[in-house]
Design a protein around this motif. Structure first.
Motif, PDB file in Angstrom:
ATOM      1  N   LEU A  55       0.713  -1.283  -0.509  1.00  0.00           N
ATOM      2  CA  LEU A  55      -0.416   0.385  -0.106  1.00  0.00           C
ATOM      3  C   LEU A  55       1.190   1.311   0.165  1.00  0.00           C
ATOM      4  CD1 LEU A  55      -1.627   1.471   3.471  1.00  0.00           C
ATOM      5  CD2 LEU A  55       0.210  -0.737   2.896  1.00  0.00           C
ATOM      6  N   ASP A  56       0.420   2.388  -0.118  1.00  0.00           N
ATOM      7  CA  ASP A  56       0.949   3.581  -0.107  1.00  0.00           C
ATOM      8  C   ASP A  56       0.618   4.393   0.921  1.00  0.00           C
ATOM      9  OD1 ASP A  56       1.959   5.712  -0.449  1.00  0.00           O
ATOM     10  OD2 ASP A  56       1.476   6.529  -3.090  1.00  0.00           O
ATOM     11  N   GLU A  60      -4.778   7.810   2.348  1.00  0.00           N
ATOM     12  CA  GLU A  60      -4.825   7.632   3.169  1.00  0.00           C
ATOM     13  C   GLU A  60      -6.375   6.221   3.581  1.00  0.00           C
ATOM     14  OE1 GLU A  60      -8.649  10.747   6.161  1.00  0.00           O
ATOM     15  OE2 GLU A  60      -7.051  11.815   4.173  1.00  0.00           O
ATOM     16  N   ALA A  61      -7.190   6.441   1.970  1.00  0.00           N
ATOM     17  CA  ALA A  61      -8.302   4.774   2.432  1.00  0.00           C
ATOM     18  C   ALA A  61      -7.521   3.677   2.722  1.00  0.00           C
ATOM     19  CB  ALA A  61      -9.210   5.203   1.270  1.00  0.00           C
ATOM     20  N   CYS A 112       1.955  11.968   4.687  1.00  0.00           N
ATOM     21  CA  CYS A 112       2.542  10.317   5.358  1.00  0.00           C
ATOM     22  C   CYS A 112       2.069  10.365   6.876  1.00  0.00           C
ATOM     23  CB  CYS A 112       3.300  10.058   4.497  1.00  0.00           C
ATOM     24  SG  CYS A 112       3.550   7.877   4.741  1.00  0.00           S
ATOM     25  N   GLN A 113       2.888  11.229   7.794  1.00  0.00           N
ATOM     26  CA  GLN A 113       3.159  10.448   9.193  1.00  0.00           C
ATOM     27  C   GLN A 113       1.748  10.823   9.431  1.00  0.00           C
ATOM     28  OE1 GLN A 113       5.588   9.986  11.457  1.00  0.00           O
ATOM     29  NE2 GLN A 113       7.225   9.684   9.829  1.00  0.00           N
ATOM     30  N   THR A 119      -4.986   7.612  12.271  1.00  0.00           N
ATOM     31  CA  THR A 119      -5.254   5.642  11.647  1.00  0.00           C
ATOM     32  C   THR A 119      -5.144   5.426  13.196  1.00  0.00           C
ATOM     33  OG1 THR A 119      -4.970   6.422   9.547  1.00  0.00           O
ATOM     34  CG2 THR A 119      -5.304   4.098   9.967  1.00  0.00           C
ATOM     35  N   ALA A 120      -4.049   4.650  13.579  1.00  0.00           N
ATOM     36  CA  ALA A 120      -2.966   4.655  14.735  1.00  0.00           C
ATOM     37  C   ALA A 120      -4.298   4.806  16.096  1.00  0.00           C
ATOM     38  CB  ALA A 120      -1.309   4.181  14.602  1.00  0.00           C
ATOM     39  N   ALA A 121      -3.965   6.387  16.012  1.00  0.00           N
ATOM     40  CA  ALA A 121      -4.687   6.671  17.347  1.00  0.00           C
ATOM     41  C   ALA A 121      -5.747   6.565  17.534  1.00  0.00           C
ATOM     42  CB  ALA A 121      -3.996   8.231  17.003  1.00  0.00           C
TER      43      ALA A 121
END
Length: 255
Positions: A55-56, A60-61, A112-113, A119-121
């Motif tokens: 994935l890139d 976002e998706a 990117c960061q 997403t992780a948060a």
């Protein structure tokens, strides 16, 4: 140290990604590598006992869908590490640098960061725990001839500190590692991609020696050093550390 932990390493097919993946799996974690090139991901996964997905990380998706799939497959997400290259261009004075070369690492890096960390948060907040890790060269502290690297590092430094404050009450830690160059990752090809002329191995060794000489310890950090630190930060042993950057520059500068 990481028994039963689930980790995603974005940009996991590089030298640092491979080193951290190996350290994480050795410490007991289940590791998912994510990146754009299947051939290199497959090779690192085979050598480290990891799993991988293409994935890139600037999509976002795609990042959100992938993180959800990791939780579906593994039951949770405990550690998110972003090592994605930003297209940094260095070695040219700012007065001679193009707008594109200066802004590319800033825009790509923070985009990117932000996507992977946010997403992780979200997932980690829901489960009440987790660790989000980043890494940069520490050029946000001021380094000449580094182009947009300094601005990109500074932006990511700020992101980590702010997200740590917001996600901390939910049990989520956010921190980063400053390296100022990991010399055993340097190759003629990588240096050329960052703006240096194509050089032979002897010239690259000269650069490594120069970087060693700038350190208080006269020894630059190596992949194994950063992997060990990343393992500590991701583990419960590092649970008091958040909202900060660990200075692993071997004394390139004091902090």
């Amino acid at each position: 140290m990481l028994n039963d932990k689930v980790a995603v390493i974005y940009g996991g097919a590089g030298s640092l990604g491979a080193g951290i993946a190996e350290a994480y799996t050795r410490a007991g974690a289940r590791v998912f590598l994510a990146g754009r090139t299947e051939a290199t991901l497959r090779k690192v996964a085979a050598g480290t006992g990891s799993e991988y997905d293409v994935l890139d990380a600037c999509d976002e998706a795609a990042v959100e869908s992938h993180a959800a799939s990791v939780v579906e497959r593994a039951g949770r997400l405990d550690v998110s590490v972003n090592l994605v290259p930003r297209g940094d261009f260095q070695g040219v004075p700012l007065t001679e640098m193009s707008v594109e070369d200066y802004t590319r690492p800033v825009v790509r890096g923070i985009t990117c960061q932000f996507i992977t960390a946010r997403t992780a948060a979200r997932l980690m907040t829901a489960q009440g725990s987790g660790v989000i890790l980043s890494l940069n060269s520490a050029s946000g502290n001021g380094s000449p001839m580094m182009g947009g690297t300094g601005a990109a590092d500074g932006a990511i430094d700020a992101l980590v500190r702010q997200l740590a404050q917001e996600a901390g009450p939910a049990g989520v830690r956010v921190c980063g590692i400053w390296t100022a160059g990991v010399t055993d990752t340097l190759t003629p090809e990588k240096l050329a991609a960052a703006g240096a002329p194509l050089m032979d191995e002897a010239a690259v060794q000269g650069i490594r020696g120069h970087l060693d000489g700038l350190r208080m310890t006269r020894r630059s950090p190596q992949v194994a050093d950063i992997a060990a630190l990343a393992t500590f930060l991701a583990s419960d042993a590092g649970r008091a550390i958040t909202g900060t950057w660990v200075n692993a520059t071997a004394g390139m500068f004091p902090s």
